[in-house]
Design a protein around this motif. Sequence first.
Motif, PDB file in Angstrom:
ATOM      1  N   LEU A 151      34.745  45.092  43.221  1.00  0.00           N
ATOM      2  CA  LEU A 151      35.941  44.432  42.705  1.00  0.00           C
ATOM      3  C   LEU A 151      36.040  44.595  41.188  1.00  0.00           C
ATOM      4  CD1 LEU A 151      38.383  42.578  43.214  1.00  0.00           C
ATOM      5  CD2 LEU A 151      36.841  40.624  42.905  1.00  0.00           C
ATOM      6  N   LYS A 152      34.933  44.456  40.492  1.00  0.00           N
ATOM      7  CA  LYS A 152      34.931  44.664  39.040  1.00  0.00           C
ATOM      8  C   LYS A 152      35.373  46.088  38.700  1.00  0.00           C
ATOM      9  CE  LYS A 152      31.214  43.673  36.942  1.00  0.00           C
ATOM     10  NZ  LYS A 152      29.763  43.573  36.678  1.00  0.00           N
ATOM     11  N   MET A 153      34.846  47.050  39.427  1.00  0.00           N
ATOM     12  CA  MET A 153      35.235  48.445  39.178  1.00  0.00           C
ATOM     13  C   MET A 153      36.728  48.646  39.422  1.00  0.00           C
ATOM     14  SD  MET A 153      31.966  50.260  41.051  1.00  0.00           S
ATOM     15  CE  MET A 153      32.751  51.864  41.006  1.00  0.00           C
ATOM     16  N   ASP A 154      37.252  47.992  40.463  1.00  0.00           N
ATOM     17  CA  ASP A 154      38.673  48.137  40.772  1.00  0.00           C
ATOM     18  C   ASP A 154      39.550  47.534  39.682  1.00  0.00           C
ATOM     19  OD1 ASP A 154      38.112  49.461  43.095  1.00  0.00           O
ATOM     20  OD2 ASP A 154      38.311  47.711  44.393  1.00  0.00           O
ATOM     21  N   PHE A 155      39.146  46.378  39.160  1.00  0.00           N
ATOM     22  CA  PHE A 155      39.912  45.780  38.071  1.00  0.00           C
ATOM     23  C   PHE A 155      39.875  46.666  36.821  1.00  0.00           C
ATOM     24  CE2 PHE A 155      39.681  41.382  40.035  1.00  0.00           C
ATOM     25  CZ  PHE A 155      41.056  41.221  40.096  1.00  0.00           C
ATOM     26  N   GLU A 156      38.703  47.140  36.476  1.00  0.00           N
ATOM     27  CA  GLU A 156      38.541  47.917  35.248  1.00  0.00           C
ATOM     28  C   GLU A 156      39.301  49.249  35.298  1.00  0.00           C
ATOM     29  OE1 GLU A 156      34.068  46.243  34.101  1.00  0.00           O
ATOM     30  OE2 GLU A 156      34.335  48.162  35.134  1.00  0.00           O
ATOM     31  N   SER A 157      39.401  49.823  36.489  1.00  0.00           N
ATOM     32  CA  SER A 157      40.059  51.141  36.618  1.00  0.00           C
ATOM     33  C   SER A 157      41.464  51.028  37.198  1.00  0.00           C
ATOM     34  CB  SER A 157      39.218  52.050  37.518  1.00  0.00           C
ATOM     35  OG  SER A 157      39.117  51.515  38.829  1.00  0.00           O
ATOM     36  N   LEU A 158      42.035  49.823  37.190  1.00  0.00           N
ATOM     37  CA  LEU A 158      43.320  49.618  37.866  1.00  0.00           C
ATOM     38  C   LEU A 158      44.431  50.481  37.269  1.00  0.00           C
ATOM     39  CD1 LEU A 158      44.636  46.363  39.316  1.00  0.00           C
ATOM     40  CD2 LEU A 158      46.190  47.703  37.911  1.00  0.00           C
ATOM     41  N   ALA A 159      44.495  50.561  35.945  1.00  0.00           N
ATOM     42  CA  ALA A 159      45.561  51.352  35.315  1.00  0.00           C
ATOM     43  C   ALA A 159      45.460  52.827  35.696  1.00  0.00           C
ATOM     44  CB  ALA A 159      45.482  51.189  33.793  1.00  0.00           C
ATOM     45  N   GLU A 160      44.251  53.353  35.650  1.00  0.00           N
ATOM     46  CA  GLU A 160      44.044  54.760  36.008  1.00  0.00           C
ATOM     47  C   GLU A 160      44.415  55.016  37.463  1.00  0.00           C
ATOM     48  OE1 GLU A 160      40.299  57.882  36.452  1.00  0.00           O
ATOM     49  OE2 GLU A 160      40.050  56.024  35.321  1.00  0.00           O
ATOM     50  N   ARG A 161      44.000  54.119  38.322  1.00  0.00           N
ATOM     51  CA  ARG A 161      44.303  54.309  39.738  1.00  0.00           C
ATOM     52  C   ARG A 161      45.788  54.151  40.020  1.00  0.00           C
ATOM     53  NH1 ARG A 161      42.321  50.818  43.234  1.00  0.00           N
ATOM     54  NH2 ARG A 161      41.902  49.167  41.720  1.00  0.00           N
ATOM     55  N   ALA A 162      46.454  53.290  39.263  1.00  0.00           N
ATOM     56  CA  ALA A 162      47.898  53.114  39.451  1.00  0.00           C
ATOM     57  C   ALA A 162      48.649  54.400  39.118  1.00  0.00           C
ATOM     58  CB  ALA A 162      48.391  51.967  38.582  1.00  0.00           C
ATOM     59  N   HIS A 163      48.270  55.059  38.031  1.00  0.00           N
ATOM     60  CA  HIS A 163      48.922  56.323  37.673  1.00  0.00           C
ATOM     61  C   HIS A 163      48.639  57.408  38.718  1.00  0.00           C
ATOM     62  CE1 HIS A 163      49.409  54.365  33.744  1.00  0.00           C
ATOM     63  NE2 HIS A 163      50.298  55.310  33.471  1.00  0.00           N
ATOM     64  N   SER A 168      29.745  37.214  40.030  1.00  0.00           N
ATOM     65  CA  SER A 168      31.017  36.500  40.100  1.00  0.00           C
ATOM     66  C   SER A 168      31.485  36.079  38.718  1.00  0.00           C
ATOM     67  CB  SER A 168      30.874  35.273  40.999  1.00  0.00           C
ATOM     68  OG  SER A 168      32.036  34.481  40.972  1.00  0.00           O
ATOM     69  N   ALA A 169      30.538  35.644  37.890  1.00  0.00           N
ATOM     70  CA  ALA A 169      30.895  35.203  36.543  1.00  0.00           C
ATOM     71  C   ALA A 169      31.419  36.353  35.685  1.00  0.00           C
ATOM     72  CB  ALA A 169      29.684  34.564  35.867  1.00  0.00           C
ATOM     73  N   GLN A 170      31.127  37.591  36.046  1.00  0.00           N
ATOM     74  CA  GLN A 170      31.544  38.745  35.250  1.00  0.00           C
ATOM     75  C   GLN A 170      32.900  39.306  35.666  1.00  0.00           C
ATOM     76  OE1 GLN A 170      28.297  41.515  35.633  1.00  0.00           O
ATOM     77  NE2 GLN A 170      26.903  40.315  34.369  1.00  0.00           N
ATOM     78  N   VAL A 171      33.505  38.729  36.717  1.00  0.00           N
ATOM     79  CA  VAL A 171      34.802  39.236  37.176  1.00  0.00           C
ATOM     80  C   VAL A 171      35.866  39.047  36.101  1.00  0.00           C
ATOM     81  CG1 VAL A 171      36.649  38.869  38.860  1.00  0.00           C
ATOM     82  CG2 VAL A 171      34.275  38.967  39.625  1.00  0.00           C
ATOM     83  N   SER A 172      35.855  37.882  35.420  1.00  0.00           N
ATOM     84  CA  SER A 172      36.860  37.638  34.385  1.00  0.00           C
ATOM     85  C   SER A 172      36.740  38.654  33.255  1.00  0.00           C
ATOM     86  CB  SER A 172      36.711  36.218  33.827  1.00  0.00           C
ATOM     87  OG  SER A 172      35.425  36.038  33.254  1.00  0.00           O
ATOM     88  N   ASP A 173      35.528  39.058  32.911  1.00  0.00           N
ATOM     89  CA  ASP A 173      35.345  40.090  31.883  1.00  0.00           C
ATOM     90  C   ASP A 173      35.952  41.417  32.331  1.00  0.00           C
ATOM     91  OD1 ASP A 173      33.973  38.267  30.322  1.00  0.00           O
ATOM     92  OD2 ASP A 173      32.004  38.871  31.083  1.00  0.00           O
ATOM     93  N   ALA A 174      35.806  41.703  33.638  1.00  0.00           N
ATOM     94  CA  ALA A 174      36.379  42.953  34.150  1.00  0.00           C
ATOM     95  C   ALA A 174      37.898  42.927  34.083  1.00  0.00           C
ATOM     96  CB  ALA A 174      35.907  43.168  35.590  1.00  0.00           C
ATOM     97  N   ILE A 175      38.500  41.762  34.362  1.00  0.00           N
ATOM     98  CA  ILE A 175      39.962  41.663  34.287  1.00  0.00           C
ATOM     99  C   ILE A 175      40.425  41.841  32.843  1.00  0.00           C
ATOM    100  CG2 ILE A 175      41.923  40.118  34.657  1.00  0.00           C
ATOM    101  CD1 ILE A 175      40.362  38.847  36.933  1.00  0.00           C
TER     102      ILE A 175
END
Length: 371
Positions: free
Chosen positions: A186-198, A297-304
């Motif tokens: 999930l963290k990886m998905d949040f961090e790479s969301l812009a790239e994956r969207a394009h 879990s605590a690191q999810v907000s950092d990924a967002i």
Amino acid sequence: MIIAFVQMVFLLYFREHSEYIYSCFITINGCNTKERGDMDTLARVMFLLLCHVTSIAKQIVFMVRASRIAKLVQDFDDMAYNPEETTRKNLLIERAQGMSRLGAAYAGTAALTCALWTIFPFLARMGGTRVIFALWVPFAYYSWPEFLIVLMYTHYVTSLVGIANTTMDAFIAGILGQCKTQLTILKMDFESLAERAHERALETGEQVDEAAAALFVRCIKHHHKICDTSREVQAIFGGVVLLQFGIGGWILCMAAYKIVGLSIASLEFVSMVMFLMCILTELFLYCFYGNEVAVESAQVSDAIYGMEWVGPDGVGKEVRQALPFVICCSAGAARRPLRPAALFIPLSLETFVTIIKSSYTFYAMLRQTQR
């Protein structure tokens, strides 16, 4: 039929242990006063009986809640999406392979311990020493045929108890490990969301904003699914893990009390060291993987917050508008992250240290009373 037979053997062995304790420490007939006050005898019986209790409790949970556990496993299969994404696929494969190796090593150590518990009574009997098994037997076993029957019976049941405990522990720890892996994905998905969207916009012809919004909603649903799964793990196994924590401390204390009176060069000493390693591993697995889930879990907000959500290559207007609310919620999750617990006791490394300290305190009290 096989399950019913195994359960019958478990209950019979539990009854025999209980009757042995009753005859040696409660009744007057059959035991002298010294033996009834002998803590070595108590330690020898109690750590085996307590292991048996935890094994029966876990088996009851697995049988009564079998449908919920099957659904739990199915939910992980449903979350293993995007198999074409190599990085995420490799994470899941590595987790599964690692837990498989851990379970095999853990169960193998338990099986070897039980084998040593069979070998050293046999060698003692070969040397002419009278062997007394820590269970009630309805017949005398002074001659070789009867002795071998009791020896094989105890080996069979203790091996069942050991392997049952270790495999169930590895399964529960594996579920927690998968929760941690899903949070990493999930963290990886949040961090790479812009790239994956394009990339998705180029493949499907969607607008970047639409693609980003769809992927963002997918991440939010994934997070909700992980939270639901974590809560379900606690609901199913929380009670039995709490029982394991309480009894595990006593087992460590009794095993430590027993081991200090053994010769370092004896097989029994080696077997007791391996037994202590199994119990420590059992407690550590729950605490370690529960702690890993909380940390991840605590690191999810950092990924967002680390998403590329500004600039021409950002995530799009719709996602940017939702980010303040999501970051606010994730900040609350950072203060109160997913924290698997045994009902009210968190599965954390601090809990593991507390159990060890409590076991040592009780062990020191027992040693003090024997002086």
